[in-house]
Write an enzyme that holds these catalytic residues in place. Structure first.
Site, PDB file in Angstrom:
ATOM      1  N   ASP A  85       0.833  -1.205   0.000  1.00  0.00           N
ATOM      2  CA  ASP A  85       0.000   0.000   0.000  1.00  0.00           C
ATOM      3  C   ASP A  85       0.871   1.260   0.000  1.00  0.00           C
ATOM      4  OD1 ASP A  85      -2.336   1.422  -0.029  1.00  0.00           O
ATOM      5  OD2 ASP A  85      -2.773   1.184   2.108  1.00  0.00           O
ATOM      6  N   HIS A 138       2.399   3.438  -9.089  1.00  0.00           N
ATOM      7  CA  HIS A 138       2.180   2.015  -9.392  1.00  0.00           C
ATOM      8  C   HIS A 138       3.358   1.436 -10.191  1.00  0.00           C
ATOM      9  CE1 HIS A 138      -1.699   2.366  -7.639  1.00  0.00           C
ATOM     10  NE2 HIS A 138      -2.254   3.063  -8.622  1.00  0.00           N
ATOM     11  N   LEU A 169      10.686 -20.562  -4.867  1.00  0.00           N
ATOM     12  CA  LEU A 169       9.674 -19.725  -4.192  1.00  0.00           C
ATOM     13  C   LEU A 169       8.409 -19.780  -5.038  1.00  0.00           C
ATOM     14  CD1 LEU A 169       9.246 -17.310  -1.998  1.00  0.00           C
ATOM     15  CD2 LEU A 169       9.510 -15.812  -3.976  1.00  0.00           C
TER      16      LEU A 169
HETATM   17  C1  IPE Z   1      -5.560  -2.698  -0.291  1.00  0.00           C
HETATM   18  O1  IPE Z   1      -5.192  -1.363  -0.426  1.00  0.00           O
HETATM   19  C2  IPE Z   1      -5.526  -3.369  -1.637  1.00  0.00           C
HETATM   20  C3  IPE Z   1      -4.211  -3.558  -2.231  1.00  0.00           C
HETATM   21  C4  IPE Z   1      -3.069  -3.233  -1.698  1.00  0.00           C
HETATM   22  C5  IPE Z   1      -4.210  -4.186  -3.530  1.00  0.00           C
HETATM   23  P1  IPE Z   1      -6.271  -0.190  -0.587  1.00  0.00           P
HETATM   24  O2  IPE Z   1      -5.498   1.057  -0.655  1.00  0.00           O
HETATM   25  O3  IPE Z   1      -7.188  -0.504  -1.694  1.00  0.00           O
HETATM   26  O4  IPE Z   1      -7.091  -0.313   0.783  1.00  0.00           O
HETATM   27  P2  IPE Z   1      -7.911   0.765   1.612  1.00  0.00           P
HETATM   28  O5  IPE Z   1      -8.926   1.339   0.685  1.00  0.00           O
HETATM   29  O6  IPE Z   1      -6.949   1.785   2.092  1.00  0.00           O
HETATM   30  O7  IPE Z   1      -8.514  -0.009   2.748  1.00  0.00           O
HETATM   31  C1  IPE Z   2      -1.545   0.234  -3.412  1.00  0.00           C
HETATM   32  O1  IPE Z   2      -1.332   1.613  -3.428  1.00  0.00           O
HETATM   33  C2  IPE Z   2      -1.759  -0.334  -4.798  1.00  0.00           C
HETATM   34  C3  IPE Z   2      -3.141  -0.754  -5.091  1.00  0.00           C
HETATM   35  C4  IPE Z   2      -4.138  -0.753  -4.243  1.00  0.00           C
HETATM   36  C5  IPE Z   2      -3.402  -1.221  -6.424  1.00  0.00           C
HETATM   37  P1  IPE Z   2      -2.522   2.645  -3.443  1.00  0.00           P
HETATM   38  O2  IPE Z   2      -2.889   2.920  -4.844  1.00  0.00           O
HETATM   39  O3  IPE Z   2      -3.631   2.160  -2.565  1.00  0.00           O
HETATM   40  O4  IPE Z   2      -1.835   3.909  -2.792  1.00  0.00           O
HETATM   41  P2  IPE Z   2      -2.465   4.928  -1.747  1.00  0.00           P
HETATM   42  O5  IPE Z   2      -2.995   4.110  -0.591  1.00  0.00           O
HETATM   43  O6  IPE Z   2      -3.557   5.659  -2.459  1.00  0.00           O
HETATM   44  O7  IPE Z   2      -1.328   5.793  -1.358  1.00  0.00           O
HETATM   45 MG    MG Z   3      -4.089   2.395  -0.624  1.00  0.00          MG
END
Ligand code: IPE
Ligand code: IPE
Ligand code: MG
Length: 227
Positions: A14, A31, A126
């Site tokens: 995240d 990303h 792995l």
């Molecule tokens: C969880 O992250 C999903 C992934 C890392 C793929 P999100 O950013 O979507 O989760 P919330 O919305 O903060 O709970």
């Molecule tokens: C995690 O990073 C990747 C996915 C959920 C695909 P985010 O896109 O949720 O990044 P933040 O949480 O908005 O910083």
């Molecule tokens: Mg996120």
């Protein structure tokens, strides 16, 4: 005291969006950078003595709520990643697998996933599992439906076996970016996982930090309800 043995590591990757925002970049750049981190962390895990499985949360059942262009970008990035990583998987002897309900993905993305799964099927160092259109509740519902369809008895064993994940228990679950929630990840498999949270945003997460978290995990007292 014996050290805990880490076999199955799961990560909620995240913070890509916030990483980009801090740099006045588009979320999609976060990303892109995050995908590079996946490679570094996967190679670290492949070379780790005890880790057998690395399960990474890449796209949740809730992530469809994001703006269309971001979802489209993530789909393209996933396809590029799954195809592009093949030489790395082969060189490093890594098996690739996907879990989640990928029936909603495009034909070409599903084909890339199936191809890479097939080509890496016999790799042994792995298993890297990407959770794609994955939701813990969705997975449990699909598993229960499979058990019912097979006229099996409902039990922890039968449901456990019907889940997407081939290895049931997660030893250590890490979430980056400072959020302290599961966001519908591996709800069944994390029942006795050790949890670790770091403020580091996923694109900045490193093998060195992972190593420190693992050393901390190894010294924890896992009691499983006993004393
Ligand atoms: C969880 O992250 C999903 C992934 C890392 C793929 P999100 O950013 O979507 O989760 P919330 O919305 O903060 O709970
Ligand atoms: C995690 O990073 C990747 C996915 C959920 C695909 P985010 O896109 O949720 O990044 P933040 O949480 O908005 O910083
Ligand atoms: Mg996120």
């Amino acid at each position: 005291m014996n050290k805990n043995r880490l076999e199955h590591l799961a990560i909620i990757m995240d913070g890509n969006g916030r990483w980009a925002k801090q740099r006045s970049l588009k979320r999609t750049s976060g990303h892109e950078k995050g995908a590079e981190t996946i490679r570094d962390i996967t190679i670290y895990c492949a070379n780790h003595q005890t880790i057998q499985t690395l399960t990474l949360y890449a796209f949740s059942t809730e992530n469809w709520k994001r703006p269309k262009y971001e979802v489209a970008f993530l789909m393209k990035l996933l396809e590029r990643y799954v195809r592009g990583e093949l030489p790395t998987y082969q060189r490093e002897n890594i098996r690739f697998m996907a879990i989640g309900d990928i029936s909603k993905f495009s034909d070409s993305l599903r084909k890339s996933i199936a191809d890479t799964e097939e080509k890496t099927r016999t790799n042994t160092k792995l298993t890297q599992i990407l959770a794609l259109n994955y939701g813990g509740r969705n997975e449990v519902v699909r598993a229960v439906q499979k058990v019912i369809d097979a006229h099996q008895e409902i039990s922890e064993e039968s449901i456990g076996e019907a889940l997407d994940t081939p290895y049931e228990n997660i030893d250590l679950l890490i979430r980056t970016s400072g959020e302290q929630r599961l966001s519908n990840y591996l709800l069944w498999q994390s029942s006795y996982s050790e949890l670790a949270f770091t403020q580091t945003l996923w694109p900045d997460f490193s093998a060195m930090e992972l190593d420190t978290i693992i050393h901390d995990f190894e010294l924890r007292d896992r009691r499983y309800g006993g004393i």
